[in-house]
Write a protein that holds these residues in place. Structure first.
Motif, mmCIF file in Angstrom:
data_model
loop_
_atom_site.group_PDB
_atom_site.id
_atom_site.type_symbol
_atom_site.label_atom_id
_atom_site.label_comp_id
_atom_site.label_asym_id
_atom_site.label_seq_id
_atom_site.Cartn_x
_atom_site.Cartn_y
_atom_site.Cartn_z
ATOM 1 N N PHE A 165 2.508 2.814 34.190
ATOM 2 C CA PHE A 165 3.482 2.921 32.810
ATOM 3 C C PHE A 165 4.232 4.224 32.674
ATOM 4 C CE2 PHE A 165 3.581 3.551 28.325
ATOM 5 C CZ PHE A 165 4.074 2.483 27.914
ATOM 6 N N ASP A 166 3.364 5.350 32.758
ATOM 7 C CA ASP A 166 4.266 6.483 32.528
ATOM 8 C C ASP A 166 5.451 6.617 33.592
ATOM 9 O OD1 ASP A 166 2.384 7.531 30.861
ATOM 10 O OD2 ASP A 166 1.141 8.777 32.222
ATOM 11 N N LYS A 167 5.373 6.249 34.865
ATOM 12 C CA LYS A 167 6.627 6.158 35.733
ATOM 13 C C LYS A 167 7.649 5.298 35.007
ATOM 14 C CE LYS A 167 3.987 7.300 40.001
ATOM 15 N NZ LYS A 167 3.674 7.068 41.266
ATOM 16 N N MET A 168 7.044 4.157 34.781
ATOM 17 C CA MET A 168 8.110 3.039 34.242
ATOM 18 C C MET A 168 8.944 3.828 33.012
ATOM 19 S SD MET A 168 6.059 -0.551 34.272
ATOM 20 C CE MET A 168 7.475 -1.185 33.544
ATOM 21 N N VAL A 169 8.296 4.237 32.038
ATOM 22 C CA VAL A 169 9.012 4.755 30.925
ATOM 23 C C VAL A 169 9.832 6.096 31.397
ATOM 24 C CG1 VAL A 169 8.373 6.412 28.750
ATOM 25 C CG2 VAL A 169 7.080 4.388 29.487
ATOM 26 N N TRP A 170 9.206 6.874 32.276
ATOM 27 C CA TRP A 170 10.110 8.157 32.836
ATOM 28 C C TRP A 170 11.178 7.579 33.494
ATOM 29 C CZ3 TRP A 170 11.053 10.303 37.777
ATOM 30 C CH2 TRP A 170 11.718 11.616 37.749
ATOM 31 N N ILE A 171 11.234 6.809 34.535
ATOM 32 C CA ILE A 171 12.446 6.413 35.308
ATOM 33 C C ILE A 171 13.456 5.622 34.126
ATOM 34 C CG2 ILE A 171 11.675 4.095 36.121
ATOM 35 C CD1 ILE A 171 12.841 5.026 38.680
ATOM 36 N N ASN A 172 12.914 4.844 33.437
ATOM 37 C CA ASN A 172 13.867 4.137 32.410
ATOM 38 C C ASN A 172 14.387 4.887 31.353
ATOM 39 O OD1 ASN A 172 13.219 1.800 33.893
ATOM 40 N ND2 ASN A 172 11.966 0.916 32.633
ATOM 41 N N LYS A 173 13.977 6.015 30.959
ATOM 42 C CA LYS A 173 14.103 6.976 29.807
ATOM 43 C C LYS A 173 15.529 7.310 29.860
ATOM 44 C CE LYS A 173 12.787 11.257 27.614
ATOM 45 N NZ LYS A 173 12.131 12.456 27.737
ATOM 46 N N TYR A 174 15.885 7.881 30.931
ATOM 47 C CA TYR A 174 17.404 8.443 30.839
ATOM 48 C C TYR A 174 18.383 7.567 30.561
ATOM 49 C CZ TYR A 174 14.664 12.358 32.291
ATOM 50 O OH TYR A 174 13.471 13.351 32.507
ATOM 51 N N LYS A 175 18.337 6.294 31.194
ATOM 52 C CA LYS A 175 19.357 5.188 31.122
ATOM 53 C C LYS A 175 19.161 4.611 29.569
ATOM 54 C CE LYS A 175 20.886 3.078 34.384
ATOM 55 N NZ LYS A 175 21.415 2.367 35.547
ATOM 56 N N MET A 176 18.096 4.483 28.976
ATOM 57 C CA MET A 176 17.760 4.128 27.522
ATOM 58 C C MET A 176 18.186 5.040 26.586
ATOM 59 S SD MET A 176 16.052 1.305 27.136
ATOM 60 C CE MET A 176 14.606 0.299 27.681
ATOM 61 N N GLU A 177 17.871 6.242 26.925
ATOM 62 C CA GLU A 177 18.482 7.197 25.958
ATOM 63 C C GLU A 177 20.023 7.254 25.676
ATOM 64 O OE1 GLU A 177 16.429 10.866 26.893
ATOM 65 O OE2 GLU A 177 14.857 10.588 25.736
#
Length: 155
Positions: free
Chosen positions: A15-27
């Protein structure tokens, strides 16, 4: 580390990796919104006649937090409130055209992430999916029972 602990640790890491890898594009694509605001928009769009109580329940937040969140979203003109003719007491929320655009961007990003990760899911058999789904549903039901047993409610 026993298997239970290893499984929970691996779920958290995943879950942490999913959040981290998706975070930059989402932001980058959703600059004007916080993650909580985006999830509130998503919940409003996916659940007809969303009100503070229902949003609090679906987002695991307090009603006070939802009230603040919906006020921010209204100030940003991403949602609007309405009342039903037969119930003037209850206030509901719906997305504005700008809110619908945020929802669409968010959905498109999730589709992109699923496409990126498709290579893993293509390798999983139906039996493996069934086994994982069984476990997740069983654990989820257990946590629901614990929440009820402990008297935890969204206020």
């Amino acid at each position: 580390m026993d298997k239970e602990e290893q499984l929970i640790t691996n779920f958290r890491d995943l879950f942490d990796k999913m959040v981290w890898i998706n975070k930059y594009k989402m932001e980058d694509r959703l600059k004007e919104c916080t993650p909580s605001e985006v999830h509130c928009i998503e919940s409003i769009e996916k659940n007809a006649d969303s009100n503070v109580r229902e949003l609090a329940k679906s987002l695991y937040m307090t009603r006070g937090a939802i009230s603040k969140l919906t006020k921010k979203l209204m100030a940003k003109k991403l949602i609007e409130s309405y009342q039903k003719p037969e119930n003037k007491k209850e206030i509901y929320f719906k997305l504005t055209p700008q809110g619908k655009e945020i929802f669409k961007i968010h959905e498109d990003l999730h589709k992109e992430f699923r496409e990126r990760d498709k290579v893993v899911f293509e390798q999983i058999t139906d039996e493996q999916f069934d086994s994982m789904l069984y476990f997740v549903e069983k654990y989820n039901s257990h946590l629901d029972a614990e929440i009820k047993k402990q008297g935890l409610t969204i206020n």
